[in-house]
Design a protein around this motif. Structure first.
Motif, mmCIF file in Angstrom:
data_model
loop_
_atom_site.group_PDB
_atom_site.id
_atom_site.type_symbol
_atom_site.label_atom_id
_atom_site.label_comp_id
_atom_site.label_asym_id
_atom_site.label_seq_id
_atom_site.Cartn_x
_atom_site.Cartn_y
_atom_site.Cartn_z
ATOM 1 N N LYS A 7 7.779 -9.000 15.190
ATOM 2 C CA LYS A 7 8.155 -10.142 14.391
ATOM 3 C C LYS A 7 7.649 -10.083 12.967
ATOM 4 C CE LYS A 7 4.943 -13.253 15.943
ATOM 5 N NZ LYS A 7 4.381 -14.407 16.508
ATOM 6 N N ASP A 8 6.505 -9.475 12.737
ATOM 7 C CA ASP A 8 5.989 -9.436 11.376
ATOM 8 C C ASP A 8 4.977 -8.309 11.182
ATOM 9 O OD1 ASP A 8 3.650 -10.494 12.603
ATOM 10 O OD2 ASP A 8 4.406 -12.502 12.286
ATOM 11 N N CYS A 9 4.743 -7.971 9.920
ATOM 12 C CA CYS A 9 3.775 -6.917 9.622
ATOM 13 C C CYS A 9 3.186 -7.100 8.235
ATOM 14 C CB CYS A 9 4.406 -5.532 9.757
ATOM 15 S SG CYS A 9 5.617 -5.167 8.495
ATOM 16 N N PHE A 10 2.003 -6.563 8.066
ATOM 17 C CA PHE A 10 1.287 -6.537 6.792
ATOM 18 C C PHE A 10 1.377 -5.106 6.279
ATOM 19 C CE2 PHE A 10 -2.372 -5.748 4.171
ATOM 20 C CZ PHE A 10 -2.559 -6.921 3.451
ATOM 21 N N ILE A 11 1.841 -4.917 5.048
ATOM 22 C CA ILE A 11 1.944 -3.583 4.461
ATOM 23 C C ILE A 11 0.847 -3.426 3.415
ATOM 24 C CG2 ILE A 11 3.381 -1.973 3.167
ATOM 25 C CD1 ILE A 11 5.845 -3.485 4.285
ATOM 26 N N SER A 12 0.030 -2.397 3.592
ATOM 27 C CA SER A 12 -1.063 -2.107 2.668
ATOM 28 C C SER A 12 -0.804 -0.772 1.985
ATOM 29 C CB SER A 12 -2.384 -2.045 3.438
ATOM 30 O OG SER A 12 -3.441 -1.691 2.580
ATOM 31 N N CYS A 13 -0.968 -0.754 0.660
ATOM 32 C CA CYS A 13 -0.762 0.492 -0.082
ATOM 33 C C CYS A 13 -1.504 0.442 -1.411
ATOM 34 C CB CYS A 13 0.726 0.717 -0.337
ATOM 35 S SG CYS A 13 1.459 -0.452 -1.497
ATOM 36 N N SER A 14 -1.651 1.600 -2.015
ATOM 37 C CA SER A 14 -2.207 1.649 -3.368
ATOM 38 C C SER A 14 -1.061 1.430 -4.348
ATOM 39 C CB SER A 14 -2.882 2.993 -3.629
ATOM 40 O OG SER A 14 -1.911 3.999 -3.796
ATOM 41 N N GLU A 15 -1.396 1.143 -5.565
ATOM 42 C CA GLU A 15 -0.387 0.925 -6.603
ATOM 43 C C GLU A 15 0.482 2.176 -6.798
ATOM 44 O OE1 GLU A 15 1.673 -1.420 -8.806
ATOM 45 O OE2 GLU A 15 0.030 -2.270 -7.661
ATOM 46 N N SER A 16 -0.075 3.362 -6.559
ATOM 47 C CA SER A 16 0.702 4.595 -6.722
ATOM 48 C C SER A 16 1.763 4.761 -5.632
ATOM 49 C CB SER A 16 -0.219 5.810 -6.763
ATOM 50 O OG SER A 16 -1.005 5.893 -5.609
ATOM 51 N N ASP A 17 1.657 4.033 -4.534
ATOM 52 C CA ASP A 17 2.629 4.112 -3.438
ATOM 53 C C ASP A 17 3.532 2.888 -3.354
ATOM 54 O OD1 ASP A 17 1.749 6.620 -2.464
ATOM 55 O OD2 ASP A 17 0.085 5.649 -1.440
ATOM 56 N N PHE A 20 7.456 3.319 -2.601
ATOM 57 C CA PHE A 20 7.772 3.554 -1.186
ATOM 58 C C PHE A 20 7.549 2.281 -0.371
ATOM 59 C CE2 PHE A 20 6.345 4.527 3.115
ATOM 60 C CZ PHE A 20 7.483 5.158 3.604
ATOM 61 N N ALA A 21 6.456 1.573 -0.655
ATOM 62 C CA ALA A 21 6.144 0.343 0.084
ATOM 63 C C ALA A 21 7.255 -0.693 -0.084
ATOM 64 C CB ALA A 21 4.812 -0.229 -0.374
ATOM 65 N N GLU A 22 7.800 -0.801 -1.287
ATOM 66 C CA GLU A 22 8.877 -1.761 -1.521
ATOM 67 C C GLU A 22 10.154 -1.357 -0.777
ATOM 68 O OE1 GLU A 22 8.785 -2.061 -5.850
ATOM 69 O OE2 GLU A 22 7.902 -4.058 -5.601
ATOM 70 N N LEU A 23 10.441 -0.061 -0.696
ATOM 71 C CA LEU A 23 11.591 0.404 0.088
ATOM 72 C C LEU A 23 11.405 0.066 1.569
ATOM 73 C CD1 LEU A 23 12.307 3.904 -1.502
ATOM 74 C CD2 LEU A 23 13.756 1.866 -1.629
ATOM 75 N N LEU A 24 10.206 0.319 2.071
ATOM 76 C CA LEU A 24 9.894 -0.007 3.465
ATOM 77 C C LEU A 24 10.008 -1.508 3.701
ATOM 78 C CD1 LEU A 24 8.886 0.933 6.249
ATOM 79 C CD2 LEU A 24 6.548 0.639 5.372
ATOM 80 N N TYR A 25 9.452 -2.296 2.797
ATOM 81 C CA TYR A 25 9.505 -3.755 2.865
ATOM 82 C C TYR A 25 10.952 -4.238 2.960
ATOM 83 C CZ TYR A 25 8.815 -8.573 1.092
ATOM 84 O OH TYR A 25 8.806 -9.933 0.915
ATOM 85 N N LYS A 26 11.797 -3.757 2.055
ATOM 86 C CA LYS A 26 13.203 -4.177 2.039
ATOM 87 C C LYS A 26 13.921 -3.759 3.320
ATOM 88 C CE LYS A 26 13.522 -4.196 -2.946
ATOM 89 N NZ LYS A 26 13.957 -3.486 -4.136
ATOM 90 N N LYS A 39 2.583 -7.637 -3.597
ATOM 91 C CA LYS A 39 3.373 -7.759 -4.822
ATOM 92 C C LYS A 39 4.437 -8.853 -4.701
ATOM 93 C CE LYS A 39 5.415 -4.928 -8.357
ATOM 94 N NZ LYS A 39 5.600 -3.606 -8.846
ATOM 95 N N HIS A 40 4.916 -9.102 -3.498
ATOM 96 C CA HIS A 40 5.946 -10.118 -3.262
ATOM 97 C C HIS A 40 5.373 -11.430 -2.729
ATOM 98 C CE1 HIS A 40 9.329 -7.369 -3.827
ATOM 99 N NE2 HIS A 40 8.607 -6.466 -3.195
ATOM 100 N N ASP A 41 4.283 -11.349 -1.998
ATOM 101 C CA ASP A 41 3.864 -12.504 -1.196
ATOM 102 C C ASP A 41 2.520 -13.133 -1.542
ATOM 103 O OD1 ASP A 41 6.185 -12.407 0.594
ATOM 104 O OD2 ASP A 41 5.351 -10.475 1.184
ATOM 105 N N MET A 42 1.738 -12.530 -2.417
ATOM 106 C CA MET A 42 0.445 -13.123 -2.788
ATOM 107 C C MET A 42 0.709 -14.342 -3.667
ATOM 108 S SD MET A 42 -3.174 -12.469 -3.170
ATOM 109 C CE MET A 42 -3.195 -10.803 -2.678
ATOM 110 N N PRO A 43 0.229 -15.507 -3.250
ATOM 111 C CA PRO A 43 0.432 -16.706 -4.070
ATOM 112 C C PRO A 43 -0.256 -16.567 -5.427
ATOM 113 C CG PRO A 43 -0.380 -17.275 -1.873
ATOM 114 C CD PRO A 43 -0.492 -15.787 -2.021
#
Length: 70
Positions: A7-17, A20-26, A39-43
């Motif tokens: 149902k849900d997941c937390f994605i952790s990455c460095s700024e250099s990745d 790829f993280a945004e592609l995975l997220y989408k 980058k999308h969800d931190m208030p």
């Protein structure tokens, strides 16, 4: 044998990745998996560590992205 559903997941990455993280997220979001990526969800104005701790605790899975450049 059925398909495994998450149902849900937390994605952790460095700024250099982040690219790829945004592609995975989408991709995951497009397949019905609610994801947390800072980058999308931190208030705005949130206390970073408190917000991350809360997001990790609320999500079913944790994805850590590591690469040779990170």
């Amino acid at each position: 044998k059925g398909t495994v559903r998450y149902k849900d997941c937390f994605i952790s990455c460095s700024e250099s990745d982040i690219e790829f993280a945004e592609l995975l997220y989408k991709n995951l979001e497009g397949n019905g998996v609610k994801c947390y990526l800072y980058k999308h969800d931190m208030p705005w104005g949130a206390r970073i560590w408190d917000s991350l701790d809360d997001a990790i605790a609320r999500n079913d899975k944790f994805i850590l992205i590591l690469s040779i450049i990170s």
